[in-house]
Design a protein around this motif. Structure first.
Motif, PDB file in Angstrom:
ATOM      1  N   ASP A   1       3.255  -5.696  -4.450  1.00  0.00           N
ATOM      2  CA  ASP A   1       3.603  -5.222  -5.794  1.00  0.00           C
ATOM      3  C   ASP A   1       5.057  -4.762  -5.784  1.00  0.00           C
ATOM      4  OD1 ASP A   1       3.878  -4.054  -8.256  1.00  0.00           O
ATOM      5  OD2 ASP A   1       2.046  -2.865  -8.149  1.00  0.00           O
ATOM      6  N   TYR A   2       5.951  -5.631  -6.273  1.00  0.00           N
ATOM      7  CA  TYR A   2       7.376  -5.302  -6.274  1.00  0.00           C
ATOM      8  C   TYR A   2       7.736  -4.362  -7.433  1.00  0.00           C
ATOM      9  CZ  TYR A   2       8.083  -8.975  -2.804  1.00  0.00           C
ATOM     10  OH  TYR A   2       8.039  -9.728  -1.657  1.00  0.00           O
ATOM     11  N   THR A   3       6.899  -4.338  -8.455  1.00  0.00           N
ATOM     12  CA  THR A   3       7.178  -3.491  -9.615  1.00  0.00           C
ATOM     13  C   THR A   3       6.865  -2.031  -9.332  1.00  0.00           C
ATOM     14  OG1 THR A   3       6.596  -5.362 -11.041  1.00  0.00           O
ATOM     15  CG2 THR A   3       6.716  -3.184 -12.073  1.00  0.00           C
ATOM     16  N   HIS A   4       5.801  -1.784  -8.577  1.00  0.00           N
ATOM     17  CA  HIS A   4       5.384  -0.414  -8.267  1.00  0.00           C
ATOM     18  C   HIS A   4       5.274  -0.235  -6.752  1.00  0.00           C
ATOM     19  CE1 HIS A   4       3.627  -1.546 -12.240  1.00  0.00           C
ATOM     20  NE2 HIS A   4       4.216  -0.419 -12.593  1.00  0.00           N
ATOM     21  N   PRO A   5       6.397  -0.168  -6.057  1.00  0.00           N
ATOM     22  CA  PRO A   5       6.350  -0.095  -4.587  1.00  0.00           C
ATOM     23  C   PRO A   5       5.660   1.155  -4.049  1.00  0.00           C
ATOM     24  CG  PRO A   5       8.570   0.324  -5.408  1.00  0.00           C
ATOM     25  CD  PRO A   5       7.771  -0.158  -6.569  1.00  0.00           C
ATOM     26  N   ASN A   6       5.678   2.253  -4.823  1.00  0.00           N
ATOM     27  CA  ASN A   6       5.046   3.488  -4.347  1.00  0.00           C
ATOM     28  C   ASN A   6       3.543   3.346  -4.181  1.00  0.00           C
ATOM     29  OD1 ASN A   6       7.440   4.857  -4.199  1.00  0.00           O
ATOM     30  ND2 ASN A   6       7.206   5.907  -6.159  1.00  0.00           N
ATOM     31  N   VAL A   7       2.939   2.436  -4.932  1.00  0.00           N
ATOM     32  CA  VAL A   7       1.489   2.245  -4.841  1.00  0.00           C
ATOM     33  C   VAL A   7       1.157   0.800  -4.464  1.00  0.00           C
ATOM     34  CG1 VAL A   7       0.886   4.121  -6.401  1.00  0.00           C
ATOM     35  CG2 VAL A   7       1.406   1.865  -7.347  1.00  0.00           C
ATOM     36  N   CYS A   8       2.039   0.158  -3.743  1.00  0.00           N
ATOM     37  CA  CYS A   8       1.832  -1.217  -3.318  1.00  0.00           C
ATOM     38  C   CYS A   8       0.832  -1.262  -2.160  1.00  0.00           C
ATOM     39  CB  CYS A   8       3.146  -1.857  -2.887  1.00  0.00           C
ATOM     40  SG  CYS A   8       2.954  -3.493  -2.139  1.00  0.00           S
ATOM     41  N   PRO A   9      -0.261  -1.998  -2.279  1.00  0.00           N
ATOM     42  CA  PRO A   9      -1.252  -2.052  -1.201  1.00  0.00           C
ATOM     43  C   PRO A   9      -0.728  -2.732   0.063  1.00  0.00           C
ATOM     44  CG  PRO A   9      -1.766  -3.669  -2.887  1.00  0.00           C
ATOM     45  CD  PRO A   9      -0.649  -2.834  -3.434  1.00  0.00           C
ATOM     46  N   VAL A  10       0.169  -3.713  -0.104  1.00  0.00           N
ATOM     47  CA  VAL A  10       0.702  -4.425   1.055  1.00  0.00           C
ATOM     48  C   VAL A  10       1.586  -3.508   1.892  1.00  0.00           C
ATOM     49  CG1 VAL A  10       2.106  -6.375   1.814  1.00  0.00           C
ATOM     50  CG2 VAL A  10       0.557  -6.636  -0.131  1.00  0.00           C
ATOM     51  N   LEU A  11       2.447  -2.730   1.224  1.00  0.00           N
ATOM     52  CA  LEU A  11       3.298  -1.792   1.952  1.00  0.00           C
ATOM     53  C   LEU A  11       2.465  -0.680   2.595  1.00  0.00           C
ATOM     54  CD1 LEU A  11       6.383  -1.448  -0.447  1.00  0.00           C
ATOM     55  CD2 LEU A  11       6.164  -2.826   1.638  1.00  0.00           C
ATOM     56  N   ALA A  12       1.396  -0.268   1.912  1.00  0.00           N
ATOM     57  CA  ALA A  12       0.494   0.740   2.492  1.00  0.00           C
ATOM     58  C   ALA A  12      -0.167   0.186   3.750  1.00  0.00           C
ATOM     59  CB  ALA A  12      -0.557   1.155   1.469  1.00  0.00           C
ATOM     60  N   ALA A  13      -0.615  -1.074   3.690  1.00  0.00           N
ATOM     61  CA  ALA A  13      -1.218  -1.708   4.863  1.00  0.00           C
ATOM     62  C   ALA A  13      -0.219  -1.821   6.005  1.00  0.00           C
ATOM     63  CB  ALA A  13      -1.751  -3.090   4.486  1.00  0.00           C
TER      64      ALA A  13
END
Length: 342
Positions: A179-191
């Motif tokens: 999710d490039y629009t909402h990086p703070n809640v991006c599941p990929v970055l969280a993973a």
């Protein structure tokens, strides 16, 4: 479910008394019952929704946007391996994937293992291992080295293997997009943070990766359901200005993450079949997760678009109207007057 002006939640029986009291306010003064003569009762469906909601046993609340905002704000200064930072990453991931508690966290510091079967005679952890996560770039090319900070910019997907599922479809793999629009809640970055945390804390490849590290401890600990419950209820208390002894706090548990995933997709207008498939249900039992949330209340009101056309005329004793007649009502009224004169 809503609150009174004193921020106290009220039940169906109380709401029904309020509605009846409102009717008596008119009838006791000689006015017509405001519900008389209405083609469609707009109050009854709302009351029935609350009544049905109360009938669901052991219901759980979802994680609301203001709760998530509180989590993000309070966890921002925390160390990346702290308990709160670790739980937040799993919540960000879980609110999209709909992970069940047993699929990622533990009940205690003892790892929950699978029972031996003919197909899998050797017990293994039920919760995610590092090998259950695979990362890919925008061209769907596998990224093997995620330890380097440079890989952050190239990661575009994460594919998760659900080794042990309640529905029995073990080994199912589902990809999730960044999710490039909402990086703070991006599941990929969280993973990505979850996997890097496990690598930095030297979690063995055969151990679950839902871990954190206390400053006073030289090694990692597992996130437990008790940790998650305390974190969620603390956020709910702050977000909704609830007292510490408010009984409604018990509705937030580790299962709230899966409830949230179903409600987010439902709120976005996704079909029942999509929600069922994406969140790994074998049947339509997921429908019980679609709660009467504050969001559904907003949507319900917007859908009704209540105007004067939905309201009774409520004539007074002198024959005057409580509101001006609509154009079509003028025509109807003139018609009846002409018929009476004839």
């Amino acid at each position: 479910m809503g609150n009174t002006i004193k921020s106290i939640r009220i039940k169906y029986a109380t709401l029904l008394k309020y509605v009846n009291a409102a009717k008596l306010f008119y009838t006791d003064r000689g006015y017509h019952n405001p519900q008389a003569g209405i083609r469609e009762d707009l109050v009854k469906p709302l009351l029935q929704a609350v009544k049905q909601y109360e009938s669901i046993t052991n219901r759980k609340e979802m994680i609301y946007d203001n709760m998530l905002a509180h989590m993000l704000a309070t966890c921002r200064p925390c160390h990346p391996t702290s308990l709160d930072s670790s739980i937040l990453d799993w919540i960000i991931l879980g609110r999209v994937t709909g992970a069940r508690r047993s699929e990622w966290c533990q009940d205690s510091q003892s790892v929950e293992m699978t029972s031996p079967t003919l197909s899998h005679p050797i017990p293994e952890p039920k919760a995610f291992l590092l090998s259950d996560f695979e990362f890919f770039d925008s061209l769907q090319q596998r990224i093997y080295d995620i330890s380097s900070p440079d890989s952050t910019s190239t990661v575009d997907y994460v594919q998760i293997c659900w080794r042990c599922q309640k529905n029995g479809d073990n080994g199912q793999k589902i990809p999730f997009k960044r999710d490039y629009t909402h990086p703070n809640v991006c599941p990929v970055l969280a993973a990505l943070r979850i996997c890097r945390r496990a690598l930095n804390l030297s979690v063995p490849s055969t151990s679950p990766i839902a871990v954190f590290c206390n400053p006073s401890s030289p090694t990692f600990s597992y996130i437990t359901a008790k940790h998650v419950v305390a974190f969620l209820r603390r956020s709910a208390q702050a977000a909704f200005n609830l007292r510490p002894d408010d009984h409604s706090l018990a509705r937030w548990t580790s299962h709230s993450i899966r409830v949230t995933a179903a409600n987010i997709l439902h709120r976005a207008g996704m079909s029942d079949s999509y929600i069922q498939t994406r969140l790994r249900w074998k049947s339509n039992t997921f429908l019980m997760y679609l709660r009467n949330t504050f969001y559904s209340a907003d949507k319900h009101t917007a859908a009704l678009d209540i105007s004067n056309r939905n309201l009774p005329q409520l004539p007074t004793k002198d024959g005057q109207q409580r509101r001006p007649l609509e154009p079509h009502e003028h025509i109807i009224s003139s018609h009846f007057l002409a018929a009476a004169a004839a």
